[in-house]
Design an enzyme around this catalytic site. Structure first.
Site, PDB file in Angstrom:
ATOM      1  N   ASP A 174      22.276  21.310 -48.691  1.00 39.38           N
ATOM      2  CA  ASP A 174      22.592  22.412 -47.787  1.00 39.38           C
ATOM      3  C   ASP A 174      22.424  23.733 -48.553  1.00 39.38           C
ATOM      4  O   ASP A 174      21.450  23.918 -49.277  1.00 39.38           O
ATOM      5  CB  ASP A 174      24.011  22.215 -47.224  1.00 39.38           C
ATOM      6  CG  ASP A 174      24.354  23.130 -46.059  1.00 39.38           C
ATOM      7  OD1 ASP A 174      24.070  22.738 -44.911  1.00 39.38           O
ATOM      8  OD2 ASP A 174      24.889  24.218 -46.305  1.00 39.38           O
TER       9      ASP A 174
ATOM     10  N   ASP B  93      20.046  13.129 -40.614  1.00 43.95           N
ATOM     11  CA  ASP B  93      20.304  14.569 -40.615  1.00 43.95           C
ATOM     12  C   ASP B  93      19.239  15.301 -39.816  1.00 43.95           C
ATOM     13  O   ASP B  93      18.107  15.469 -40.276  1.00 43.95           O
ATOM     14  CB  ASP B  93      20.353  15.108 -42.041  1.00 43.95           C
ATOM     15  CG  ASP B  93      20.641  16.607 -42.075  1.00 43.95           C
ATOM     16  OD1 ASP B  93      21.282  17.098 -41.127  1.00 43.95           O
ATOM     17  OD2 ASP B  93      20.226  17.269 -43.043  1.00 43.95           O
TER      18      ASP B  93
ATOM     19  N   HIS C 120      24.326  14.640 -42.396  1.00 46.99           N
ATOM     20  CA  HIS C 120      24.003  15.833 -43.175  1.00 46.99           C
ATOM     21  C   HIS C 120      24.784  15.853 -44.480  1.00 46.99           C
ATOM     22  O   HIS C 120      24.234  16.165 -45.538  1.00 46.99           O
ATOM     23  CB  HIS C 120      24.322  17.086 -42.349  1.00 46.99           C
ATOM     24  CG  HIS C 120      23.990  18.365 -43.045  1.00 46.99           C
ATOM     25  ND1 HIS C 120      22.695  18.724 -43.363  1.00 46.99           N
ATOM     26  CD2 HIS C 120      24.783  19.370 -43.505  1.00 46.99           C
ATOM     27  CE1 HIS C 120      22.700  19.902 -43.976  1.00 46.99           C
ATOM     28  NE2 HIS C 120      23.960  20.309 -44.077  1.00 46.99           N
TER      29      HIS C 120
END
Length: 300
Positions: free
Chosen positions: A123, A249, A278
């Site tokens: 991320d 994801d 995710h």
């Protein structure tokens, strides 16, 4: 800059979180001093692993991976980005920019003087961590890249578009539930509470609110040119690079192919597709530990 600091008692007794915080000071360009928190566990002479979290999590995301890597003899460092975890939280949304985050983390990284680092990033941990790798390539011995990107204004996935809309319209940001929605397994109530812990109320969540808007998905976003320059460095990075994107994801789907194609160190590596959502750190910590440990031992 007005700065909020989460009270220490919010972090008392968190599930599976025995790690003592370390602190460093970083200075903003406006002269504001900010306290940045990080975990530093394991032998001082162990191979250094840097674990970079993203939005809206904190180093708690890596709690199982930290323990497992330390058990294998590695030194593990997991910072909390400014605005998250135990780190200070600027009070205004406009105080959060991509450039500032790179600058803050670059100061911290230089200050702790890490070398021969293996990075695991996911991320925003990738958007910032890969900028560190590009700024200090001589300090990195290998990269493990998971569920992230280094965008240069070329658009967004449908999954990210949905997340962007949700993050900007939900009246109250349910941080723990957002992490829970992004995992393949159901988190326990204690785990959800641990993700909520850094944020006593909505005033502490301005960074979490702002981050999705900062991802440079259009040419008009800030840091497009800087990310392109970082790519130029990464396109010469020949130390081992492994992608470990998950199969569930929607936000980052397909991003692993970009890294495999563009970074020389990714050629011929055993890239992995893990199980999970995710926040794959919650779904497959043992797999992630094995990937990092194998990279280090194969490289040695």
């Amino acid at each position: 800059m007005q700065v909020l600091r989460t009270p220490d008692d919010r972090f008392a007794g968190l599930a599976d979180w025995p790690y003592a915080p370390h602190y460093a000071q970083v200075m903003d360009s406006d002269g504001t001093a900010l306290r940045l928190a990080y975990v530093d566990e394991g032998p001082r002479d162990g191979a250094v692993v840097l674990l970079m979290h993203g939005e809206p999590s904190w180093a708690y995301l890596y709690r199982k991976i930290i323990a497992a890597l330390v058990a294998k003899g590695h030194r593990v460092i997991a910072p909390d980005l400014i605005g998250f975890g135990r780190s200070d939280k600027p009070a205004k949304r406009t105080d959060y920019t991509y450039a500032r985050h790179v600058a803050w983390m670059s100061q911290w990284f230089s200050g702790v003087d890490l070398k021969h680092v293996t990075l695991f990033c996911q991320d925003w941990g990738g958007l910032i961590g890969l900028r560190l790798a590009a700024a200090f390539p001589e300090r990195f011995a290998g990269l493990v890249i998971a569920n992230t990107g280094l965008p240069t204004g070329a658009g967004m996935t449908d999954g990210f578009k949905a997340w962007l809309e949700f993050s900007q319209t939900v009246p109250e940001m349910p941080i723990g539930m957002i992490v829970n929605m992004g995992t393949g397994r159901e988190l326990t109530l204690a785990e959800i509470a641990a993700y909520d812990a850094p944020f006593p109320d909505e005033t502490y969540k301005e960074g979490a609110r702002q981050f999705p808007t900062l991802v440079p998905v259009t040419p008009e976003h800030g840091q497009v040119a800087e990310n392109k320059a970082a790519w130029e460095v990464l396109e010469r990075f020949d130390r081992p690079v492994i992608t470990a994107f998950s199969d569930g994801d929607a936000v980052s789907r397909g991003g692993d192919a970009v890294f495999q194609a563009r970074i020389p160190g990714a050629a011929g590596q055993s890239h992995v597709t893990t199980k999970g959502g995710h926040f794959l750190q919650e779904d497959c910590p043992d797999d992630i530990t094995a990937i990092i440990d194998t990279l280090i031992r194969t490289r040695s």
